[in-house]
Motif scaffolding. Structure first.
Motif, PDB file in Angstrom:
ATOM      1  N   SER B  10       0.727  -1.191   0.194  1.00  0.00           N
ATOM      2  CA  SER B  10       0.235   0.066   0.011  1.00  0.00           C
ATOM      3  C   SER B  10       0.690   1.180   0.247  1.00  0.00           C
ATOM      4  O   SER B  10       0.323   2.341  -0.161  1.00  0.00           O
ATOM      5  N   SER B  11       2.202   1.079   0.030  1.00  0.00           N
ATOM      6  CA  SER B  11       3.126   2.186   0.056  1.00  0.00           C
ATOM      7  C   SER B  11       4.306   1.787  -0.849  1.00  0.00           C
ATOM      8  O   SER B  11       4.494   0.668  -0.917  1.00  0.00           O
ATOM      9  N   VAL B  12       5.163   2.716  -1.291  1.00  0.00           N
ATOM     10  CA  VAL B  12       6.357   2.397  -2.023  1.00  0.00           C
ATOM     11  C   VAL B  12       7.415   1.804  -0.777  1.00  0.00           C
ATOM     12  O   VAL B  12       8.122   0.734  -1.436  1.00  0.00           O
ATOM     13  N   ASP B  13       7.468   2.314   0.366  1.00  0.00           N
ATOM     14  CA  ASP B  13       8.271   1.580   1.351  1.00  0.00           C
ATOM     15  C   ASP B  13       7.908   0.239   1.703  1.00  0.00           C
ATOM     16  O   ASP B  13       8.795  -0.765   1.686  1.00  0.00           O
ATOM     17  N   GLU B  14       6.663   0.022   1.596  1.00  0.00           N
ATOM     18  CA  GLU B  14       6.141  -1.332   1.856  1.00  0.00           C
ATOM     19  C   GLU B  14       6.594  -2.229   0.740  1.00  0.00           C
ATOM     20  O   GLU B  14       7.065  -3.257   1.023  1.00  0.00           O
ATOM     21  N   ALA B  15       6.280  -1.895  -0.372  1.00  0.00           N
ATOM     22  CA  ALA B  15       6.832  -2.480  -1.764  1.00  0.00           C
ATOM     23  C   ALA B  15       8.306  -2.985  -1.872  1.00  0.00           C
ATOM     24  O   ALA B  15       8.642  -4.156  -1.786  1.00  0.00           O
ATOM     25  N   VAL B  16       9.089  -1.858  -1.428  1.00  0.00           N
ATOM     26  CA  VAL B  16      10.506  -2.135  -1.255  1.00  0.00           C
ATOM     27  C   VAL B  16      10.821  -3.279  -0.143  1.00  0.00           C
ATOM     28  O   VAL B  16      11.594  -4.091  -0.470  1.00  0.00           O
ATOM     29  N   SER B  17      10.183  -3.015   1.013  1.00  0.00           N
ATOM     30  CA  SER B  17      10.323  -3.949   1.982  1.00  0.00           C
ATOM     31  C   SER B  17      10.054  -5.524   1.649  1.00  0.00           C
ATOM     32  O   SER B  17      10.771  -6.416   1.757  1.00  0.00           O
ATOM     33  N   PRO B  45       9.198 -15.587 -11.169  1.00  0.00           N
ATOM     34  CA  PRO B  45       9.599 -14.897  -9.767  1.00  0.00           C
ATOM     35  C   PRO B  45       8.743 -15.613  -8.739  1.00  0.00           C
ATOM     36  O   PRO B  45       7.695 -16.215  -8.825  1.00  0.00           O
ATOM     37  N   SER B  46       9.677 -15.821  -7.531  1.00  0.00           N
ATOM     38  CA  SER B  46       8.936 -16.730  -6.508  1.00  0.00           C
ATOM     39  C   SER B  46       7.911 -15.818  -5.684  1.00  0.00           C
ATOM     40  O   SER B  46       7.279 -16.254  -5.338  1.00  0.00           O
ATOM     41  N   ASP B  47       8.050 -14.404  -6.096  1.00  0.00           N
ATOM     42  CA  ASP B  47       7.288 -13.452  -5.350  1.00  0.00           C
ATOM     43  C   ASP B  47       6.720 -12.160  -6.457  1.00  0.00           C
ATOM     44  O   ASP B  47       7.469 -11.717  -7.087  1.00  0.00           O
ATOM     45  N   LEU B  48       5.458 -11.756  -6.244  1.00  0.00           N
ATOM     46  CA  LEU B  48       5.052 -10.774  -6.821  1.00  0.00           C
ATOM     47  C   LEU B  48       4.638  -9.557  -5.857  1.00  0.00           C
ATOM     48  O   LEU B  48       3.696 -10.000  -5.031  1.00  0.00           O
ATOM     49  N   VAL B  49       5.172  -8.325  -6.092  1.00  0.00           N
ATOM     50  CA  VAL B  49       4.783  -7.206  -5.165  1.00  0.00           C
ATOM     51  C   VAL B  49       3.834  -6.306  -6.065  1.00  0.00           C
ATOM     52  O   VAL B  49       4.451  -5.636  -6.737  1.00  0.00           O
ATOM     53  N   ASP B  50       2.593  -6.275  -5.685  1.00  0.00           N
ATOM     54  CA  ASP B  50       1.720  -5.697  -6.487  1.00  0.00           C
ATOM     55  C   ASP B  50       1.649  -4.115  -6.080  1.00  0.00           C
ATOM     56  O   ASP B  50       1.508  -3.596  -4.759  1.00  0.00           O
ATOM     57  N   LEU B  51       1.988  -3.143  -6.949  1.00  0.00           N
ATOM     58  CA  LEU B  51       2.264  -2.043  -6.959  1.00  0.00           C
ATOM     59  C   LEU B  51       0.824  -1.229  -7.156  1.00  0.00           C
ATOM     60  O   LEU B  51       0.650   0.101  -6.878  1.00  0.00           O
ATOM     61  N   ARG B  52      -0.124  -1.867  -7.770  1.00  0.00           N
ATOM     62  CA  ARG B  52      -1.300  -1.142  -8.188  1.00  0.00           C
ATOM     63  C   ARG B  52      -2.200  -0.413  -7.248  1.00  0.00           C
ATOM     64  O   ARG B  52      -3.095   0.398  -7.611  1.00  0.00           O
ATOM     65  N   HIS B  53      -1.987  -0.797  -5.842  1.00  0.00           N
ATOM     66  CA  HIS B  53      -2.883  -0.030  -4.946  1.00  0.00           C
ATOM     67  C   HIS B  53      -2.037   1.072  -4.324  1.00  0.00           C
ATOM     68  O   HIS B  53      -2.566   1.589  -3.187  1.00  0.00           O
ATOM     69  N   ILE B  54      -1.032   1.263  -4.905  1.00  0.00           N
ATOM     70  CA  ILE B  54      -0.280   2.407  -4.139  1.00  0.00           C
ATOM     71  C   ILE B  54      -0.764   3.861  -4.816  1.00  0.00           C
ATOM     72  O   ILE B  54      -0.376   4.149  -5.860  1.00  0.00           O
ATOM     73  N   ASP B  55      -1.659   4.381  -4.168  1.00  0.00           N
ATOM     74  CA  ASP B  55      -2.270   5.621  -4.641  1.00  0.00           C
ATOM     75  C   ASP B  55      -1.100   6.870  -4.932  1.00  0.00           C
ATOM     76  O   ASP B  55      -1.599   7.602  -5.996  1.00  0.00           O
ATOM     77  N   ALA B  56      -0.284   7.078  -4.127  1.00  0.00           N
ATOM     78  CA  ALA B  56       0.737   7.931  -4.413  1.00  0.00           C
ATOM     79  C   ALA B  56       1.132   8.024  -5.868  1.00  0.00           C
ATOM     80  O   ALA B  56       1.888   8.837  -6.307  1.00  0.00           O
ATOM     81  N   MET B  57       1.356   6.641  -6.511  1.00  0.00           N
ATOM     82  CA  MET B  57       1.932   6.533  -7.573  1.00  0.00           C
ATOM     83  C   MET B  57       1.092   6.726  -8.913  1.00  0.00           C
ATOM     84  O   MET B  57       1.374   6.533 -10.106  1.00  0.00           O
ATOM     85  N   LYS B  58      -0.009   7.436  -8.685  1.00  0.00           N
ATOM     86  CA  LYS B  58      -1.164   7.255  -9.748  1.00  0.00           C
ATOM     87  C   LYS B  58      -1.459   9.086  -9.893  1.00  0.00           C
ATOM     88  O   LYS B  58      -1.425   9.719  -8.892  1.00  0.00           O
ATOM     89  N   GLY B  59      -1.796   9.102 -11.015  1.00  0.00           N
ATOM     90  CA  GLY B  59      -2.569  10.565 -11.238  1.00  0.00           C
ATOM     91  C   GLY B  59      -1.380  11.431 -12.238  1.00  0.00           C
ATOM     92  O   GLY B  59      -0.336  11.165 -12.203  1.00  0.00           O
ATOM     93  N   ILE B  60      -2.123  12.582 -12.816  1.00  0.00           N
ATOM     94  CA  ILE B  60      -1.592  13.498 -13.661  1.00  0.00           C
ATOM     95  C   ILE B  60      -1.624  14.750 -12.791  1.00  0.00           C
ATOM     96  O   ILE B  60      -2.813  15.268 -12.666  1.00  0.00           O
ATOM     97  N   SER B  61      -0.397  15.388 -12.974  1.00  0.00           N
ATOM     98  CA  SER B  61      -0.689  16.898 -12.424  1.00  0.00           C
ATOM     99  C   SER B  61      -0.063  17.912 -13.514  1.00  0.00           C
ATOM    100  O   SER B  61       1.005  17.769 -13.991  1.00  0.00           O
ATOM    101  N   VAL B  62      -0.692  18.858 -13.877  1.00  0.00           N
ATOM    102  CA  VAL B  62       0.008  19.958 -14.874  1.00  0.00           C
ATOM    103  C   VAL B  62      -0.067  21.344 -14.002  1.00  0.00           C
ATOM    104  O   VAL B  62      -1.090  21.872 -13.840  1.00  0.00           O
TER     105      VAL B  62
END
Ligand code: FAD
Ligand code: FES
Ligand code: FES
Lengths: 162, 265
Positions: B10-17, B45-62
Motif C-alpha cells: 500500500s506504499s512504496v516503502d512497503e513494496a521495497v521491504s 518470480p518467486s514473489d510478486l509485489v503488486d504496486l497497483r494499490h499505491i495511490d501516491a503513484m497514480k495521477g497526472i498533474s499539470v
C-alpha cells in the motif's frame, strides 16, 4: 493459497485458490460462471473480457489475487432476469454472432465502449476499439452494426428518460 | 505459470521491504507484460509485489507547462486526460494507440518504461520529451535511463514513482504498428522547444530506443517534413526479424519521422 473475495454481478463470492490462479480460471472453476471464455495464451483474443471496478479487462491476464476485493461484472450479470441487456438484444437482432465463442467478450467490450463514449460513437471508433477482440466467424460487420444499434438504443433511451 | 506468492503493497516503502524479503521477487504493475510472460513460463518470480494499490503513484498533474505523471497511471488515464491534452496532446495520442482498450485499462506508463521493450511506445516519449524518471532513490535523466534491449538504469529494488517534464511547443508521435500485435515496427516521437529539437525512435533500433542526431540537427535548422527527407538512416543499426528487414525499418523510420513533423505542425 489465497482467499479471494469478489463482488460478482452484485453478489459477494469467495473462494480459495493458489496465488498463480488467473481471474478467468477463478471465475470459471471456483465460481462456476462459465460464460467467461478463454481462447488464447497471448492476451490477444478478448473472449475473457469482464469488467473490473467498472472497466473492461482481460481476465486471463490478471491473477485472482490481484482482483481480490474488486467488483466484477461478467456476461451473466448483464441481463435483468429474462430481459436481455440492449447490447445482447442488438447482437441477437443484427446477427452479431455465429458460433458464439467470442460473444461474451464482444458484448462485455461493447458495453464498455458505449459507456466510455456516452452515445458519441461512429463506425470507425467501434472498429478501432474492438482491436482487442477477435472473431473467427462473422467478419465483424454485424458485430459493428450491433454495437452501433445498441448505442443508439441506449443513448436514445437515456435521452427519452431525461 | 509456475507457482508464485502474491503480495499487495500500500506504499512504496512497503513494496521495497516486501521485495527485500523475497527470494527472487518482482514488482507487478498492470501485469500486461509480466503476467503474460509468466503464463508463457518465460519468467518465474518467486514473489510478486503488486504496486497497483499505491495511490501516491497514480495521477497526472499539470502546472503551467510542467507535467508530472505517476508511474502507476494506466494508459487509458493518460490517453483521456484533458489537462495533459491541453499542453501535450502527442502523449495522449501515443497512449491511446497502445494495444487495445482492455490492455490500456491495466497497463501503466511505469511498467512500460521499466520493461523497455524495443517495440514499446512510451520509451520514445520519455527520450524525446527529455523526461526525468523519478524513483524511490533518485532522479534519472532520460538520456541516462535506457541501456539497450529490455535494460535500464534501474536497480533490482528501485521503483519508478513518477515522470516529470516540461511540455514542448510542438510534439507528435507517428507509429507504424505491427498489424498483429500493434507494437511499433517503427515509431518516431519528435519534440521542438525553440531551437532545441529531440527525435526518438522506437521499434526499429537493434539496440532499443535511440535518438537520431542527424534528424535533430536537420530539424533544428529547418522544422519541416522535407528537412528529414534527405537524412540518412543506417540500416546497419536496425532490427531485422520476420516482421521486417532492417532496410525496411530504416525506410519506415524516415517515413514516420516525416509524418510526425507534419502532425506536430
Ligand atoms: C495484447 C497486448 C498489446 C500490447 N500492445 C502494446 C503496444 O502497442 N505498445 C506498447 O508500448 N505496449 C504494448 N503492450 C504492453 C503494455 O503496454 C504493457 O502494459 C506494458 O508494457 C507494461 O506495463 P504494466 O503496467 O502492465 O507492467 P507489468 O507487466 O506489471 O510489469 C512490467 C515490468 O516492469 C516492472 N515494473 C512495473 N512497474 C514498475 C515500476 N513502477 N518501477 C519499476 N519497475 C516496474 C515489473 O517488475 C516488470 O518487470 C501490449 C500488451 C498486450 C498484452
Ligand atoms: S483468453 Fe484472454 S485474451 Fe484470449
Ligand atoms: S462468432 Fe464465432 S468466433 Fe465470433
Amino acid at each position: 493459497m489465497t482467499k479471494v473475495t469478489l463482488t460478482v454481478n452484485g453478489r459477494k463470492m469467495s473462494g480459495e485458490c493458489a496465488d498463480r490462479t488467473l481471474l478467468s480460471t477463478f471465475i470459471r472453476e471456483n465460481l462456476g460462471l462459465t460464460g467467461t471464455h478463454v481462447g488464447c495464451d497471448t492476451t490477444q483474443c478478448g473472449v475473457c473480457v469482464v469488467h473490473m471496478d467498472g472497466k473492461s479487462v482481460k481476465s486471463c491476464t490478471i491473477l485472482a489475487a490481484q482482483a481480490n476485493g474488486s467488483e466484477i461484472t461478467t456476461i451473466e450479470g448483464l441481463s435483468k432476469g429474462d430481459e436481455l441487456h440492449p447490447v445482447q438484444a442488438a447482437f441477437k437482432e443484427h446477427h452479431g454472432l455465429q458460433c458464439g465463442f467470442c460473444t461474451p467478450g464482444m458484448v462485455m467490450a461493447a458495453t464498455d465502449i458505449i459507456r466510455r463514449h456516452g452515445g458519441n460513437l461512429d463506425e470507425k471508433t467501434v472498429r478501432a476499439e474492438l482491436e482487442g477482440n477477435l472473431c473467427r466467424c462473422t467478419g465483424y460487420h454485424n458485430i459493428v452494426k450491433a454495437v452501433l444499434a445498441a448505442n443508439a438504443e441506449m443513448y436514445g433511451a437515456k435521452q427519452a428518460a431525461e | 505459470m509456475y507457482e508464485t506468492t502474491y503480495h499487495r503493497a500500500s506504499s512504496v516503502d512497503e513494496a521495497v521491504s516486501l521485495l527485500g524479503k523475497a527470494e527472487d521477487g518482482k514488482f507487478l504493475a498492470g501485469g500486461m507484460t509480466l503476467i503474460a510472460t509468466m503464463k508463457q513460463r518465460l519468467a518465474a518470480p518467486s514473489d510478486l509485489v503488486d504496486l497497483r494499490h499505491i495511490d501516491a503513484m497514480k495521477g497526472i498533474s499539470v502546472n503551467g507547462r510542467s507535467v508530472r505523471i505517476g508511474a502507476g497511471t494506466c494508459h487509458y488515464d493518460v490517453a483521456s486526460s484533458a489537462e495533459l491534452r491541453a499542453v501535450c496532446p502527442a502523449l495522449c495520442d501515443l497512449a491511446s494507440h497502445i494495444g487495445d482498450p482492455h490492455v490500456r485499462h491495466m497497463g501503466t506508463i511505469g511498467g512500460s518504461v521499466a520493461n523497455n521493450d524495443p517495440a514499446a511506445d512510451y520509451p520514445s516519449a520519455v527520450l524525446a520529451l527529455n523526461m526525468t524518471v523519478i524513483t524511490n532513490k533518485r532522479e534519472i535523466a532520460a538520456d541516462d535511463f535506457f541501456k539497450g534491449l529490455f535494460e535500464t538504469a534501474l536497480e533490482e529494488d528501485e521503483i519508478i514513482t513518477a515522470f516529470s517534464f516540461e511540455a514542448p511547443e510542438k510534439a507528435a508521435y507517428a507509429k507504424f504498428a505491427n498489424p498483429a500485435s500493434r507494437y511499433a515496427m517503427a515509431g518516431v516521437f519528435v519534440a521542438k522547444n525553440g531551437g532545441d529539437v529531440r527525435v526518438a525512435v522506437t521499434g526499429a533500433g537493434s539496440d532499443g530506443v535511440f535518438r537520431h542526431a542527424g534528424m535533430e540537427q536537420a530539424l533544428a535548422s529547418h522544422w519541416s517534413a522535407d528537412a528529414v527527407a534527405g537524412i540518412h538512416v543506417d540500416a546497419e543499426d536496425m532490427l531485422s526479424d520476420l516482421h521486417g528487414t532492417s532496410e525496411y525499418r530504416a525506410h519506415l523510420v524516415k517515413v514516420m519521422a516525416k509524418r510526425a513533423v507534419a502532425a506536430a505542425g
